[in-house]
Design a protein around this motif. Sequence first.
Motif, PDB file in Angstrom:
ATOM      1  N   GLY A 171       0.842  -1.191   0.000  1.00  0.00           N
ATOM      2  CA  GLY A 171       0.000   0.000   0.000  1.00  0.00           C
ATOM      3  C   GLY A 171       0.878   1.242   0.000  1.00  0.00           C
ATOM      4  N   VAL A 172       0.562   2.188  -0.878  1.00  0.00           N
ATOM      5  CA  VAL A 172       1.396   3.388  -1.021  1.00  0.00           C
ATOM      6  C   VAL A 172       0.511   4.631  -1.052  1.00  0.00           C
ATOM      7  CG1 VAL A 172       3.105   4.552  -2.481  1.00  0.00           C
ATOM      8  CG2 VAL A 172       3.083   2.063  -2.383  1.00  0.00           C
ATOM      9  N   THR A 173       0.877   5.634  -0.265  1.00  0.00           N
ATOM     10  CA  THR A 173       0.168   6.916  -0.325  1.00  0.00           C
ATOM     11  C   THR A 173       1.003   7.908  -1.150  1.00  0.00           C
ATOM     12  OG1 THR A 173       1.248   7.881   1.608  1.00  0.00           O
ATOM     13  CG2 THR A 173      -0.704   6.535   2.025  1.00  0.00           C
ATOM     14  N   GLY A 174       0.486   9.116  -1.296  1.00  0.00           N
ATOM     15  CA  GLY A 174       1.244  10.154  -2.020  1.00  0.00           C
ATOM     16  C   GLY A 174       1.106  10.019  -3.524  1.00  0.00           C
ATOM     17  N   LEU A 175      -0.131   9.727  -3.986  1.00  0.00           N
ATOM     18  CA  LEU A 175      -0.354   9.525  -5.424  1.00  0.00           C
ATOM     19  C   LEU A 175      -0.562  10.840  -6.170  1.00  0.00           C
ATOM     20  CD1 LEU A 175      -2.842   6.485  -5.266  1.00  0.00           C
ATOM     21  CD2 LEU A 175      -0.353   6.468  -5.244  1.00  0.00           C
ATOM     22  N   ASN A 176      -0.385  11.950  -5.466  1.00  0.00           N
ATOM     23  CA  ASN A 176      -0.603  13.276  -6.066  1.00  0.00           C
ATOM     24  C   ASN A 176       0.600  13.673  -6.933  1.00  0.00           C
ATOM     25  OD1 ASN A 176       0.872  13.352  -3.660  1.00  0.00           O
ATOM     26  ND2 ASN A 176       0.510  15.536  -3.398  1.00  0.00           N
ATOM     27  N   ASN A 177       0.676  13.089  -8.081  1.00  0.00           N
ATOM     28  CA  ASN A 177       1.816  13.335  -8.973  1.00  0.00           C
ATOM     29  C   ASN A 177       1.584  14.621  -9.762  1.00  0.00           C
ATOM     30  OD1 ASN A 177       4.325  12.139  -9.554  1.00  0.00           O
ATOM     31  ND2 ASN A 177       3.611  11.654 -11.606  1.00  0.00           N
ATOM     32  N   ILE A 236     -14.409   6.277  -8.099  1.00  0.00           N
ATOM     33  CA  ILE A 236     -13.565   6.607  -6.939  1.00  0.00           C
ATOM     34  C   ILE A 236     -14.253   7.628  -6.038  1.00  0.00           C
ATOM     35  CG2 ILE A 236     -12.194   8.399  -8.155  1.00  0.00           C
ATOM     36  CD1 ILE A 236     -10.677   6.010  -5.602  1.00  0.00           C
ATOM     37  N   THR A 237     -15.025   8.534  -6.648  1.00  0.00           N
ATOM     38  CA  THR A 237     -15.694   9.566  -5.855  1.00  0.00           C
ATOM     39  C   THR A 237     -16.837   8.990  -5.020  1.00  0.00           C
ATOM     40  OG1 THR A 237     -15.196  11.127  -7.607  1.00  0.00           O
ATOM     41  CG2 THR A 237     -16.819  11.835  -6.001  1.00  0.00           C
ATOM     42  N   THR A 238     -17.605   8.106  -5.610  1.00  0.00           N
ATOM     43  CA  THR A 238     -18.803   7.621  -4.903  1.00  0.00           C
ATOM     44  C   THR A 238     -18.532   6.362  -4.083  1.00  0.00           C
ATOM     45  OG1 THR A 238     -19.464   6.397  -6.876  1.00  0.00           O
ATOM     46  CG2 THR A 238     -20.423   8.593  -6.579  1.00  0.00           C
ATOM     47  N   LEU A 239     -17.719   5.464  -4.598  1.00  0.00           N
ATOM     48  CA  LEU A 239     -17.480   4.201  -3.890  1.00  0.00           C
ATOM     49  C   LEU A 239     -16.193   4.206  -3.073  1.00  0.00           C
ATOM     50  CD1 LEU A 239     -18.548   1.686  -6.695  1.00  0.00           C
ATOM     51  CD2 LEU A 239     -19.926   2.584  -4.820  1.00  0.00           C
ATOM     52  N   GLY A 240     -15.319   5.187  -3.381  1.00  0.00           N
ATOM     53  CA  GLY A 240     -14.077   5.294  -2.607  1.00  0.00           C
ATOM     54  C   GLY A 240     -13.034   4.259  -2.980  1.00  0.00           C
ATOM     55  N   GLU A 241     -13.241   3.588  -4.084  1.00  0.00           N
ATOM     56  CA  GLU A 241     -12.206   2.663  -4.557  1.00  0.00           C
ATOM     57  C   GLU A 241     -12.287   2.514  -6.069  1.00  0.00           C
ATOM     58  OE1 GLU A 241     -13.437  -1.659  -3.416  1.00  0.00           O
ATOM     59  OE2 GLU A 241     -14.015  -0.400  -1.736  1.00  0.00           O
ATOM     60  N   GLN A 281      -9.668   5.159  -1.292  1.00  0.00           N
ATOM     61  CA  GLN A 281      -9.593   6.425  -0.556  1.00  0.00           C
ATOM     62  C   GLN A 281      -9.400   6.088   0.925  1.00  0.00           C
ATOM     63  OE1 GLN A 281      -9.543   9.277  -2.124  1.00  0.00           O
ATOM     64  NE2 GLN A 281     -11.328   9.669  -3.394  1.00  0.00           N
ATOM     65  N   ILE A 282      -8.600   6.909   1.600  1.00  0.00           N
ATOM     66  CA  ILE A 282      -8.479   6.748   3.055  1.00  0.00           C
ATOM     67  C   ILE A 282      -8.831   8.082   3.714  1.00  0.00           C
ATOM     68  CG2 ILE A 282      -6.834   4.845   3.024  1.00  0.00           C
ATOM     69  CD1 ILE A 282      -4.576   6.866   3.513  1.00  0.00           C
ATOM     70  N   ASP A 317      -7.691  12.253  -2.305  1.00  0.00           N
ATOM     71  CA  ASP A 317      -8.464  13.122  -3.192  1.00  0.00           C
ATOM     72  C   ASP A 317      -8.727  12.369  -4.497  1.00  0.00           C
ATOM     73  OD1 ASP A 317      -8.781  16.475  -3.631  1.00  0.00           O
ATOM     74  OD2 ASP A 317      -8.706  15.223  -5.436  1.00  0.00           O
ATOM     75  N   SER A 318      -9.936  12.567  -5.020  1.00  0.00           N
ATOM     76  CA  SER A 318     -10.325  11.829  -6.234  1.00  0.00           C
ATOM     77  C   SER A 318      -9.536  12.231  -7.467  1.00  0.00           C
ATOM     78  CB  SER A 318     -11.812  12.043  -6.509  1.00  0.00           C
ATOM     79  OG  SER A 318     -12.562  11.601  -5.419  1.00  0.00           O
ATOM     80  N   LEU A 319      -8.835  13.334  -7.403  1.00  0.00           N
ATOM     81  CA  LEU A 319      -8.069  13.771  -8.576  1.00  0.00           C
ATOM     82  C   LEU A 319      -6.567  13.553  -8.423  1.00  0.00           C
ATOM     83  CD1 LEU A 319      -9.957  16.962  -9.813  1.00  0.00           C
ATOM     84  CD2 LEU A 319      -9.730  14.772 -10.976  1.00  0.00           C
ATOM     85  N   GLU A 320      -6.162  12.726  -7.490  1.00  0.00           N
ATOM     86  CA  GLU A 320      -4.739  12.379  -7.435  1.00  0.00           C
ATOM     87  C   GLU A 320      -4.417  11.542  -8.676  1.00  0.00           C
ATOM     88  OE1 GLU A 320      -3.506  10.677  -3.659  1.00  0.00           O
ATOM     89  OE2 GLU A 320      -4.738  12.107  -2.566  1.00  0.00           O
TER      90      GLU A 320
END
Lengths: 82, 349
Positions: free
Chosen positions: B9-15, B343-348, B62-63, B45-48
């Motif tokens: 699992g990796v965070t920081g997908l905001n490229n 991703i926005t509605t279901l969070g995955e 999403q977390i 965030d849904s736009l990462e």
Amino acid sequence: MSIKKNLALSDTGFVFNPSTGDSYSVNPIGLEILRMLKENKKDEDIKKHLLATYQADFETIEKDYYDFVKGLEQLKLTENNG
Amino acid sequence: MAKKKLTVGVTGLNNIDSPGPGIPVIRALKDMKDFDVRIIGLSYDSLEPGIYMHDLVDKTYQIPLPSAGQQSLLTRLDYINSIENLDIIIPNFDAELFNFIKLQDALKKKMNIHTFLPTLEQFEERHKSNLPEFGVKYGIKVPKSKMIHSMAEIHSLAYEFGYPLVVKGKFYDASIAYSPDQAMAYFNKISGKWGLPIIIQQYTQGTEVNVTAIGDGKGNLIGAVPMRKTYITDKGKAWAGVALEDEELMDIAKNLVKGNKWRGGFELEMIRTEKNEYFLIEINPRFPAWVYLAVGAGQNHPEALVKMALGEKVEPFKNYEVGKMFIRYSYDLICDLKEFETITTLGEL
């Protein structure tokens, strides 16, 4: 006068200073001088070599060599300036 | 020999233009020789952009934001783990690290998820607000700095620091102010985004040089690659950089890790002055967004982290390729609205 030992010189005249990440381009005569400096040749010997190789009088070579070396110092490519 | 399968699992997908380290870390993990890795993105965030990079990220969840607290993060990770069976989590944001450090034992015991994080003490003592004490403790020069909590304190800064000075957020953002008016404007802007306190730091003239590194938690520096930014964005981020040869910088990193036994990835942000003095301006408690340069230069720091998280012994890297460069680029991903909706509605996704 000596230049930094770790300065990387390529045949194309591309010069890379690994301490700062800066890079430069020099013309073939500049590259020739840098190589001689890297071999620890003395200033007088380098100037003599340039005089024997290129069609220019000693005063011109001395002035241009002085300018080139001062440029190296300003760019901190000489050993004493780190 | 078949590669071992691993789910990370990796965070920081905001490229984005000021990128998080997630995608470079994932690229490093994909380069691992011994592991066949499945990447689970953890997004806020849904736009990462990483959410939509399906060649790098196999699935994203999403977390909750760090402000939601440890229990809601733990609950969410429990759900994600029930589906994905995570082996390791690599958090990549400063702001989330506190929660992950606090939860690391629970993650290991309840879910068998490994992490490789600094201790809370290590994490706290290198905070921007504690940097002067940190410098004294580990023998590193640090520019004078202080915390301020209100704009009223800005008036006295001229006497104390002189201008220019640096206005910094507690987690991110830094701007050079050349006047009290500018300092006030940056105070408002940065505190509005990251909260209080604001850190005021003496401006140090020189060249910024950075080190991406990893410690084993026992005082050994496992790897380190110094870099100078050769192209800087208006946010001060590296758009291009080159690996340097700098023994003094390496010694600073080595001594620091020897002294505080840092565990995990970190970045040193330093200023090298005209007189070749080094000032520490910041320590980031995680890999930087340019960590893939280290991989390109011959040191895969995220791979070392994964191995140490799994309890394997890792030998320190001995060298790296000086002069290796990175150049970032922007790229327009084309995505279906359906994916954004999911991703926005279901969070995955």
